[in-house]
Design an enzyme around this catalytic site. Sequence first.
Site, PDB file in Angstrom:
ATOM      1  N   ASP A 190      -0.130  -3.849   0.061  1.00  0.00           N
ATOM      2  CA  ASP A 190      -1.241  -4.631   0.617  1.00  0.00           C
ATOM      3  C   ASP A 190      -1.759  -5.758  -0.275  1.00  0.00           C
ATOM      4  OD1 ASP A 190      -0.963  -2.393   2.180  1.00  0.00           O
ATOM      5  OD2 ASP A 190      -3.053  -1.786   2.078  1.00  0.00           O
TER       6      ASP A 190
ATOM      7  N   GLU B  24      -7.041   1.079   8.962  1.00  0.00           N
ATOM      8  CA  GLU B  24      -6.987   0.626   7.566  1.00  0.00           C
ATOM      9  C   GLU B  24      -7.390  -0.850   7.478  1.00  0.00           C
ATOM     10  OE1 GLU B  24      -3.623   3.144   5.337  1.00  0.00           O
ATOM     11  OE2 GLU B  24      -2.771   1.645   6.687  1.00  0.00           O
TER      12      GLU B  24
END
Length: 518
Positions: free
Chosen positions: A57, A239
């Site tokens: 990420d 998320e």
Amino acid sequence: MFPAPKIPFLIIVLIVLAACKNSSTQEAQINKKGLNYYTEAHRPQYHFSPETAWMNDPNGLVYHQGVYHLFYQYYPSDIVWGPMHWGHATSTDMIHWEHKPIALFPDKHGYIFSGSAVVDYKNTSGFGTLKNPALVAIFTYHLMEGEKAGRTDYQTQGIAYSLDNGDSWSVYQGNPVIGNPGMRDFRDPKVFWNEQTEAWTMLLVAGDHLQIWASDNLKDWQQQSEFGKGQGAHGGVWECPDLFPLSLAGADAQKWVLFISINPGAPNGGSGTQYFIGDFDGKTFTSDQTEALWVDGGTDNYAGVTYNDTPDNSRLFIGWMSNWNYAQLTPTQAWRSAMTLPRTLHLETVGGSVRLVSKPLAVINPANNSSVRYEIAAGSAPLLVTSDALNQSQIRFNWNGASVNLDFSNEKGQVLRLKLDATFKTMTLDRSNSGFVDFEERFKNEQQMDWNPLEGENNLNIYMDASSIEVFVNGGQSVLTAQFFNLKPFTHLEISQPLEELLVLEHFEIRPLESIWR
């Protein structure tokens, strides 16, 4: 059998000259790290990827003192996921990146999971001064010992700060700033300065929904509201939230856009990022949206978030170019994963509805001045274009909205096929015969998304970089991002129309793109 249309001499000259220029420039810019730097198989040349090891990420996207910061989930000891750190890179133009030392390391509270970063201009935290405001990182701690012990409170929120624009970091001794109320998935804080409340707002995902928190000083937080229980896609864990305002093009109106990444549960399998359009009163986000909408229709754009404090107030996005279905199995060596190209986000009315539109950053997408035009008549052979630069280039053209197929191929007979079907209004990417595909069964899927053909002229803009393709249709109204792993670079592009109709291409261009690493 009809002969393939001949390519005008002008486009051959343009492609050859551009490729030669690219080659000579790279030869003249031999990197001080050696001839083999960033030359591994499948290594992107104009996308960000780590020098070595595992990355996922993007984190802490923030602009400060002329520098764009890109932090990211990083495990420096292997090319698979492990104890998470925050890697760090910087750029002054969002094209060229400088690798920086690791910013944040695991400590007694756990691994350093995803989060965000802000500039504390008002010195609300007391970490800096008004003359030298602190750069503050907000992140999730993940205590692996707690998870292994079967506890549910192993994720908490922590902060750290830098007084030298990210070169060095101090961890706040009062961590964690938010404890865990007993939720297994309680993470990924996105923080921004809220002009409506003159305070900080934090977004946290809590399993299957969003929580919104507030603070005056980045240390003490109170929960304000929730969103998403029973709304949106819920095929997996929520998320990486993000929330920001955007103006609607052509209208005197502003809406708020909420990003929620979800894994699994994306339309083409595995990971994907959904978005909601709604309103935010400073404490509560609301949306009457009933259908799931997705930032990207491809399989390989996940956990993307936007920059805080961009100099022109643009909404600038970067995503992780992979999918948890196969992220740890892709056939790369020494490094794994890359980021998408930076994209600007906009709201436009598409087919009568307000939708999110993403475009490649303007500096990466210069004007197309090509005058090359083709017509592929009903029943005629495909157009075949050959270029050694194809696998590291921008390919674009305008066309009349007819159905069109694009086959990218190499000398090994491997093919990556992109199809735009004007009848069924779909865009499909088939990578089942594109090269290495057997490392995970779900990688071979044929991915499909909606495409809304325009009346009259349409446009297609494709970026290919070693092992990835990013497709932008009609100014980013439809976007598809995917990886592929061919054994040899694609050098042939065959364009055909599958129906008995005239296909007209205008402003056709293949623009070779130079490496940003060499």
